[in-house]
Design a protein around this motif. Structure first.
Motif, PDB file in Angstrom:
ATOM      1  N   ASP A   1       0.848  -1.190   0.000  1.00 18.97           N
ATOM      2  CA  ASP A   1       0.000   0.000   0.000  1.00 18.97           C
ATOM      3  C   ASP A   1       0.888   1.245   0.000  1.00 18.97           C
ATOM      4  O   ASP A   1       1.581   1.523   0.976  1.00 18.97           O
ATOM      5  CB  ASP A   1      -0.896  -0.023   1.244  1.00 18.97           C
ATOM      6  N   ASN A   2       0.868   1.988  -1.084  1.00 18.60           N
ATOM      7  CA  ASN A   2       1.718   3.183  -1.203  1.00 18.60           C
ATOM      8  C   ASN A   2       1.395   4.234  -0.149  1.00 18.60           C
ATOM      9  O   ASN A   2       2.273   5.019   0.249  1.00 18.60           O
ATOM     10  CB  ASN A   2       1.584   3.797  -2.593  1.00 18.60           C
ATOM     11  N   ASN A   3       0.157   4.265   0.319  1.00 18.70           N
ATOM     12  CA  ASN A   3      -0.223   5.248   1.338  1.00 18.70           C
ATOM     13  C   ASN A   3       0.485   4.977   2.663  1.00 18.70           C
ATOM     14  O   ASN A   3       0.653   5.882   3.477  1.00 18.70           O
ATOM     15  CB  ASN A   3      -1.744   5.219   1.557  1.00 18.70           C
ATOM     16  N   VAL A   4       0.877   3.733   2.871  1.00 17.22           N
ATOM     17  CA  VAL A   4       1.626   3.383   4.080  1.00 17.22           C
ATOM     18  C   VAL A   4       3.108   3.699   3.892  1.00 17.22           C
ATOM     19  O   VAL A   4       3.771   4.202   4.803  1.00 17.22           O
ATOM     20  CB  VAL A   4       1.456   1.880   4.404  1.00 17.22           C
ATOM     21  N   ILE A   5       3.616   3.427   2.712  1.00 18.18           N
ATOM     22  CA  ILE A   5       5.053   3.575   2.437  1.00 18.18           C
ATOM     23  C   ILE A   5       5.485   5.036   2.441  1.00 18.18           C
ATOM     24  O   ILE A   5       6.533   5.391   3.012  1.00 18.18           O
ATOM     25  CB  ILE A   5       5.416   2.924   1.091  1.00 18.18           C
ATOM     26  N   PHE A   6       4.699   5.900   1.804  1.00 20.09           N
ATOM     27  CA  PHE A   6       5.063   7.313   1.669  1.00 20.09           C
ATOM     28  C   PHE A   6       4.177   8.168   2.565  1.00 20.09           C
ATOM     29  O   PHE A   6       2.962   7.945   2.644  1.00 20.09           O
ATOM     30  CB  PHE A   6       4.928   7.750   0.208  1.00 20.09           C
ATOM     31  N   PRO A   7       4.749   9.185   3.243  1.00 13.52           N
ATOM     32  CA  PRO A   7       6.148   9.616   3.224  1.00 13.52           C
ATOM     33  C   PRO A   7       7.016   8.965   4.318  1.00 13.52           C
ATOM     34  O   PRO A   7       8.122   9.419   4.568  1.00 13.52           O
ATOM     35  CB  PRO A   7       6.031  11.116   3.463  1.00 13.52           C
ATOM     36  N   LEU A   8       6.494   7.930   4.979  1.00 10.94           N
ATOM     37  CA  LEU A   8       7.222   7.301   6.081  1.00 10.94           C
ATOM     38  C   LEU A   8       8.632   6.889   5.681  1.00 10.94           C
ATOM     39  O   LEU A   8       9.581   7.044   6.454  1.00 10.94           O
ATOM     40  CB  LEU A   8       6.441   6.071   6.574  1.00 10.94           C
ATOM     41  N   ILE A   9       8.790   6.410   4.457  1.00  5.40           N
ATOM     42  CA  ILE A   9      10.086   5.913   3.993  1.00  5.40           C
ATOM     43  C   ILE A   9      11.151   7.018   3.967  1.00  5.40           C
ATOM     44  O   ILE A   9      12.333   6.765   4.201  1.00  5.40           O
ATOM     45  CB  ILE A   9       9.940   5.253   2.599  1.00  5.40           C
ATOM     46  N   TYR A  10      10.732   8.255   3.717  1.00 13.79           N
ATOM     47  CA  TYR A  10      11.692   9.365   3.679  1.00 13.79           C
ATOM     48  C   TYR A  10      12.268   9.640   5.067  1.00 13.79           C
ATOM     49  O   TYR A  10      13.469   9.893   5.223  1.00 13.79           O
ATOM     50  CB  TYR A  10      11.020  10.627   3.143  1.00 13.79           C
ATOM     51  N   TYR A  11      11.414   9.598   6.071  1.00 19.21           N
ATOM     52  CA  TYR A  11      11.876   9.862   7.436  1.00 19.21           C
ATOM     53  C   TYR A  11      12.709   8.700   7.972  1.00 19.21           C
ATOM     54  O   TYR A  11      13.651   8.909   8.761  1.00 19.21           O
ATOM     55  CB  TYR A  11      10.676  10.143   8.339  1.00 19.21           C
ATOM     56  N   ILE A  12      12.397   7.488   7.543  1.00 17.96           N
ATOM     57  CA  ILE A  12      13.224   6.341   7.907  1.00 17.96           C
ATOM     58  C   ILE A  12      14.625   6.504   7.317  1.00 17.96           C
ATOM     59  O   ILE A  12      15.631   6.178   7.966  1.00 17.96           O
ATOM     60  CB  ILE A  12      12.569   5.025   7.418  1.00 17.96           C
ATOM     61  N   ALA A  13      14.707   7.015   6.089  1.00 15.48           N
ATOM     62  CA  ALA A  13      16.010   7.244   5.451  1.00 15.48           C
ATOM     63  C   ALA A  13      16.841   8.251   6.247  1.00 15.48           C
ATOM     64  O   ALA A  13      18.049   8.060   6.445  1.00 15.48           O
ATOM     65  CB  ALA A  13      15.808   7.735   4.020  1.00 15.48           C
ATOM     66  N   ILE A  14      16.200   9.319   6.725  1.00 10.89           N
ATOM     67  CA  ILE A  14      16.909  10.314   7.546  1.00 10.89           C
ATOM     68  C   ILE A  14      17.436   9.666   8.825  1.00 10.89           C
ATOM     69  O   ILE A  14      18.589   9.855   9.222  1.00 10.89           O
ATOM     70  CB  ILE A  14      15.974  11.499   7.888  1.00 10.89           C
ATOM     71  N   GLY A  15      16.586   8.880   9.467  1.00 11.18           N
ATOM     72  CA  GLY A  15      16.997   8.188  10.679  1.00 11.18           C
ATOM     73  C   GLY A  15      18.127   7.201  10.434  1.00 11.18           C
ATOM     74  O   GLY A  15      18.995   7.012  11.297  1.00 11.18           O
TER      75      GLY A  15
ATOM     76  N   PHE B   1      -0.833   9.334  11.546  1.00 12.94           N
ATOM     77  CA  PHE B   1      -0.726  10.791  11.562  1.00 12.94           C
ATOM     78  C   PHE B   1       0.673  11.220  11.138  1.00 12.94           C
ATOM     79  O   PHE B   1       1.647  10.462  11.259  1.00 12.94           O
ATOM     80  CB  PHE B   1      -1.049  11.328  12.958  1.00 12.94           C
ATOM     81  N   LEU B   2       0.775  12.443  10.637  1.00  4.50           N
ATOM     82  CA  LEU B   2       2.046  12.936  10.123  1.00  4.50           C
ATOM     83  C   LEU B   2       3.119  12.934  11.191  1.00  4.50           C
ATOM     84  O   LEU B   2       4.285  12.616  10.916  1.00  4.50           O
ATOM     85  CB  LEU B   2       1.875  14.349   9.548  1.00  4.50           C
ATOM     86  N   PHE B   3       2.761  13.255  12.435  1.00  5.51           N
ATOM     87  CA  PHE B   3       3.743  13.250  13.529  1.00  5.51           C
ATOM     88  C   PHE B   3       4.309  11.841  13.711  1.00  5.51           C
ATOM     89  O   PHE B   3       5.514  11.667  13.907  1.00  5.51           O
ATOM     90  CB  PHE B   3       3.111  13.737  14.835  1.00  5.51           C
ATOM     91  N   ALA B   4       3.422  10.834  13.664  1.00 10.37           N
ATOM     92  CA  ALA B   4       3.866   9.448  13.829  1.00 10.37           C
ATOM     93  C   ALA B   4       4.797   9.052  12.698  1.00 10.37           C
ATOM     94  O   ALA B   4       5.781   8.330  12.900  1.00 10.37           O
ATOM     95  CB  ALA B   4       2.660   8.517  13.877  1.00 10.37           C
ATOM     96  N   LYS B   5       4.505   9.535  11.491  1.00 10.64           N
ATOM     97  CA  LYS B   5       5.363   9.219  10.348  1.00 10.64           C
ATOM     98  C   LYS B   5       6.725   9.886  10.483  1.00 10.64           C
ATOM     99  O   LYS B   5       7.757   9.272  10.211  1.00 10.64           O
ATOM    100  CB  LYS B   5       4.679   9.657   9.045  1.00 10.64           C
TER     101      LYS B   5
END
Length: 261
Positions: free
Chosen positions: A76-90, A137-141
Motif C-alpha cells: 500500500d503506497n499510502n503506508v510507504i510514503f512519506p514514512l520511507i523518507y523519514y526512515i532514510a533520515i533516521g 498521523f504525520l507526527f507518527a510518520k
C-alpha cells in the motif's frame, strides 16, 4: 562447519524476510556474531561486523521480497510514503552514531531493544487482533520514521520490528504489515551498507575479505541461501493472521535468547 551454520542462517533469513519482514537482522546478527567470536575471540569489533554484514544482507533480501510483493499487489503506497523518507533520515543518523558506540554496548542495546519490543507486542493491546483501520498521523510518520531508521541501522535489525507493530495497531493485518516492512527496510539497508562499506575505518587485511566492516564471504553465502529461502516461502500456504502474529513474537523471543546465550 561454519559455512553450514551460515548457510542455515541465510536460508532462515530468506524465509523470515518473506513471512515476517525481518530481512536479515534478527537471524543474521546472532549467527554472524557467534561464528566470528569463535574465530576471533579477542576481537573488539565482532558485533560491529555482525551488524554491518546484516545490514548488507538486508539490501538483497528486502529488495527481492519487495519485488515479489509488488507483483502480488500487497504493498500500500499510502503506508510507504512519506514514512520511507523519514526512515532514510533516521538511517543516516543511526549509522553515524554507531561510530560512537562500543561493540559491547551495541550488544546490550540489541538485547534491550528486543525485550522492549516483545513486551510491547504481548502486553499492549492491538497486536494479536485486527483493529479497525486508522490512518498514520504525520507526527507518527515523522518522529516514528526517524526513530525506526536510527535504531534499526544502529543495531542492524531492519525496521520490521517497529513498523509491523505500528501498522498492526492501525488496523493492518500481518500480510499487509509484512509486505510494507520490506520496502521500508530498503533505505535502512542501502544507507547503512554504504556507510559501513565505504566510510567505516577497517583494521582488517584483505586476506580476511572485508569491505569496510562487511565480511564479503559471509555476505555471499547469506545472500545465496537467503534467496532460496524467499523462493520457497512464496509457495507456503497463507497463515491465519492471529497465528502469524504469535509466531512473529515467538521468533523474537528465540532470537533474544540466542544473543543472550
Amino acid at each position: 562447519m561454519d559455512i553450514v551454520i551460515i548457510a542455515i542462517a541465510g536460508f532462515s533469513t530468506g524465509l523470515t524476510t518473506y513471512l515476517f519482514g525481518f530481512s536479515g537482522g534478527f537471524v543474521v546478527v546472532p549467527f554472524v556474531y557467534q561464528v566470528l567470536s569463535n574465530q576471533f575471540p579477542y576481537d573488539q569489533n565482532i558485533m560491529h561486523i555482525a551488524v554491518a554484514t546484516s545490514t548488507a544482507v538486508m539490501v538483497f533480501n528486502a529488495a527481492f521480497a519487495t519485488y515479489n510483493n509488488l507483483k502480488k499487489k500487497l504493498i500500500d503506497n499510502n503506508v510507504i510514503f512519506p514514512l520511507i523518507y523519514y526512515i532514510a533520515i533516521g538511517s543516516v543518523l543511526g549509522a553515524l552514531l554507531s561510530y560512537q558506540v562500543s561493540d559491547h554496548l551495541i550488544k546490550k542495546l540489541f538485547i534491550v531493544y528486543m525485550l522492549v519490543t516483545i513486551a510491547d507486542c504481548i502486553f499492549r493491546k492491538g497486536f494479536f487482533n485486527i483493529k479497525k483501520r486508522s490512518p498514520l498521523f504525520l507526527f507518527a510518520k515523522r518522529f516514528g520514521g526517524i526513530l525506526i531508521g536510527s535504531i534499526a541501522t544502529l543495531l542492524g535489525v531492519g525496521g520490521s520490528v517497529m513498523t509491523i507493530p505500528l501498522l498492526k495497531r492501525h488496523g493492518y493485518g500481518m500480510a499487509k504489515s509484512v509486505a510494507a516492512a520490506n520496502p521500508l527496510t530498503l533505505p535502512i539497508a542501502i544507507i547503512g551498507t554504504f556507510i559501513y562499506a565505504f566510510l567505516s575505518p577497517t583494521v582488517y587485511s584483505q586476506v580476511y575479505n572485508y569491505q569496510g566492516l562487511i565480511n564479503i564471504s559471509i555476505l555471499g553465502v547469506l545472500v545465496i541461501f537467503g534467496a532460496l529461502g524467499i523462493i520457497l516461502a512464496r509457495f507456503l500456504p497463507k497463515i491465519r493472521d492471529d497465528i502469524h502474529s504469535k509466531i512473529y513474537v515467538f521468533l523474537l523471543i528465540l532470537v533474544t535468547i540466542s544473543i543472550i546465550l
